[in-house]
Design an enzyme around this catalytic site. Sequence first.
Site, PDB file in Angstrom:
ATOM      1  CB  CYS D  75      13.192   0.931   0.337  1.00  0.00           C
ATOM      2  SG  CYS D  75      14.688   0.157  -0.399  1.00  0.00           S
ATOM      3  CG  HIS D  76      13.638   5.164   4.779  1.00  0.00           C
ATOM      4  ND1 HIS D  76      14.619   3.988   5.083  1.00  0.00           N
ATOM      5  CD2 HIS D  76      12.975   5.470   6.054  1.00  0.00           C
ATOM      6  CE1 HIS D  76      14.486   3.929   6.429  1.00  0.00           C
ATOM      7  NE2 HIS D  76      13.814   4.447   7.011  1.00  0.00           N
ATOM      8  CG  MET D 112      18.259  -0.617  -1.439  1.00  0.00           C
ATOM      9  SD  MET D 112      19.108  -2.179  -1.631  1.00  0.00           S
ATOM     10  CE  MET D 112      18.262  -3.062  -2.617  1.00  0.00           C
ATOM     11  CD  GLU D 113      16.214   4.402  -3.743  1.00  0.00           C
ATOM     12  OE1 GLU D 113      17.274   4.106  -3.340  1.00  0.00           O
ATOM     13  OE2 GLU D 113      15.335   4.686  -3.122  1.00  0.00           O
ATOM     14  CG  ASP D 127       8.659  -8.625 -21.050  1.00  0.00           C
ATOM     15  OD1 ASP D 127       8.374  -9.834 -21.139  1.00  0.00           O
ATOM     16  OD2 ASP D 127       8.321  -7.823 -21.355  1.00  0.00           O
TER      17      ASP D 127
END
Lengths: 162, 162, 162, 162, 162, 162
Positions: D75-76, D112-113, D127
């Site tokens: 990823c950039h 992707m973010e 969690d």
Amino acid sequence: MGLTHTDDAGKAKMVDVSVKDVTTREATAVGTVEMKRETLDLVLSNEVKKGDVLGVARLAGIMAAKRTADIIPLCHPLGITGVDVDFETIEEPPSIEITATARIASQTGVEMEALTAVSVAALTIYDICKAADKAMVLTGIRLLKKSGGRSGTYVAEELLEK
Amino acid sequence: MGLTHTDDAGKAKMVDVSVKDVTTREATAVGTVEMKRETLDLVLSNEVKKGDVLGVARLAGIMAAKRTADIIPLCHPLGITGVDVDFETIEEPPSIEITATARIASQTGVEMEALTAVSVAALTIYDICKAADKAMVLTGIRLLKKSGGRSGTYVAEELLEK
Amino acid sequence: MGLTHTDDAGKAKMVDVSVKDVTTREATAVGTVEMKRETLDLVLSNEVKKGDVLGVARLAGIMAAKRTADIIPLCHPLGITGVDVDFETIEEPPSIEITATARIASQTGVEMEALTAVSVAALTIYDICKAADKAMVLTGIRLLKKSGGRSGTYVAEELLEK
Amino acid sequence: MGLTHTDDAGKAKMVDVSVKDVTTREATAVGTVEMKRETLDLVLSNEVKKGDVLGVARLAGIMAAKRTADIIPLCHPLGITGVDVDFETIEEPPSIEITATARIASQTGVEMEALTAVSVAALTIYDICKAADKAMVLTGIRLLKKSGGRSGTYVAEELLEK
Amino acid sequence: MGLTHTDDAGKAKMVDVSVKDVTTREATAVGTVEMKRETLDLVLSNEVKKGDVLGVARLAGIMAAKRTADIIPLCHPLGITGVDVDFETIEEPPSIEITATARIASQTGVEMEALTAVSVAALTIYDICKAADKAMVLTGIRLLKKSGGRSGTYVAEELLEK
Amino acid sequence: MGLTHTDDAGKAKMVDVSVKDVTTREATAVGTVEMKRETLDLVLSNEVKKGDVLGVARLAGIMAAKRTADIIPLCHPLGITGVDVDFETIEEPPSIEITATARIASQTGVEMEALTAVSVAALTIYDICKAADKAMVLTGIRLLKKSGGRSGTYVAEELLEK
């Protein structure tokens, strides 16, 4: 006692702790964010609804404590076993007091973890409230007590005087 | 003005700045580490030799400014174009004053970068000197001025009064 | 059993594990990336040549497992002693199944490390293939089994039924 | 269209975007955490009190979106200008649906973010609740829509069918 | 002996060290930055004043050693207990020799920590001096010796020959 | 030309680049890992199967290039738009040559990103092969050429002589 992080020639070094005993250590730090009364009211009314300002600040403090060695150049990387961050409202001057306690079983203490948690929680309060109040002041960030380790227990004078 | 980092329901959010103008912004923050006179003497005598305590603190502040968005949960990731960290010795009470200035051409300001640089430089001074003095206090961490952006220039009252 | 990460007032905290025993712990998680048949063919033909898509995804999973405490706010920082990430091709529906196993000798388990490795490996497959197929779905990410620690061994029902 | 992240020989590379236009881009992703009804009740009753489970998960998602390029190897690095993470309770099967929207003015998209924000928020819910329910499943993590950039607007079929 | 980081099929893996003994380990690495004589003079005259070039490089090396597992994909996360970085001026060819020693009590060695400290200190010298000299070369970065662990003590041939 | 990273008093600073033009910049660096012939054979035979040693090293170099400002203290945070890492086998002396090219449209150059990619790829090769050969040497890490920016194009003498 001299500065342990610099050698005789004044060069930075990371103190060798490989021969220190692994003991249970705990440290508590406090600090305060002073703000305008209206800002404190904004934080508290938001708190009543969803608790976000202090909720975000608490989490920021916890995460920063875990990353202390990444932020403070000569700190040892530690696997802290627990950290608490709590807030108390102070009426005069209008402010929020932050208390953080870090715990570990390790060769070095967790003073920096507790102080870093307080500082980053305070910075986060500033960040969230800064559109309303740029004059907030982070103040009185200090170690309250620490236990464990060869240098033993430390208790700040303000506690002893009580 | 209300809190911009929480929406109507009080949930944390990262403020959308995509429609803000890219302007040159600058912010200056200050803060102080109060310490025993002997501790200050230790720092200064080390400074005379090789400058390490303040040199390490300066670098810690610069690196923290670059990583502000990693440390403060709702800060935007920024590519700051410059940051300075400077120190001044204060005789009474014995202390070191830290000043940090951050600069950027961006859609959001760099107040948090300047405040984070001061805070982390102060924590680093504490870390390096803590074997000699656990009673040091990080205090008066605040924004001195900022320029650029839609909200314009801010100057702390203490500067206006001068 | 209630939620261990929030205290009685519902505030976030990092669970104190300093009194837990150090035991050897292991956890295995799985998950699947569903994709168009042509996308799977692209991945596999690339695999035949140099193995890059899955090679990159494996490494991404391993590195993410090491950084779990940096990504998941209330996870303890752990020094994991080993992690494996493996892939299996599934024909119908066309998909890649990811399995990750993490190991440690510590006071807390590594379930989150295994789940994080699977999730990040899956995100990486999406990233590399997204120009060809934006409709991929990351699905069925779950814990398969874990051993060690006071809470003992956990085995997912799907395994018990076999 | 082939895989853009691997060159002709199948080697990993970071796609060069220096000649792409800077346009405003936005992407929305969703995903679900399925859990036992009692676990959902625990999350919701905690939510009523202080909102911590989802508050922590929201913050985890926001922070992960900012660090996507650090987590996903090819990823950039991007300076995202905004990100929202929201939750919806689903009764049957008992689950929490996570929606994340990321925005930027840049040369590459923020799919992707958005997907990373959803995945990390889901992992964080796991969690915090795992002491009560280890059988939770992270499922249906996918891109809902994205706009901006040369490849134009993408809308998932499930939205088109509505 | 074969490559321990790749399994029989050549896939990357993180070596499992959970059954290895915890012993005290130490590793020393060296490396050199060759530069024009005028560049070395610039570094040294700056050194005389405040020591900043080498002071910054030393700190960069120490911090990189702490983050080795974040930088080198298959390295285990370690809590190093100490690290030193030192510099020596070499007249012919004009250059600065960097020596780094890392220490830990752990299941794996610290060769990579020492080598990473040297490499990052060297890169930092390049960065600070590059406006004056772009032809600098980082060279001869190698392990000098390491002790502790099952594989025992290693001493480079150049030391044995002395 | 003097050192730009230190001010008149020799203190570290981050160079202010806010008034520099945004231009397209590219930099290429090279470096070599010398090793025993048997080690090179191990790497190459592994390469034939699955390409893992060099595949992992390539990815390590790419990821390090993205994080250069996190590793090198006075580097500006940059959003690089592309980076390539390639390898060539050299027979005599047995070694692997690494070439990295970084690209960006920004106010500062990407020399450090290219050099960091080469260094970290080289360290990763050392890490993966160190069980077989501890005498490997990272050598000849240097800038080959860079273009863009006010200081114009730089080409190493070795290229000019060809």
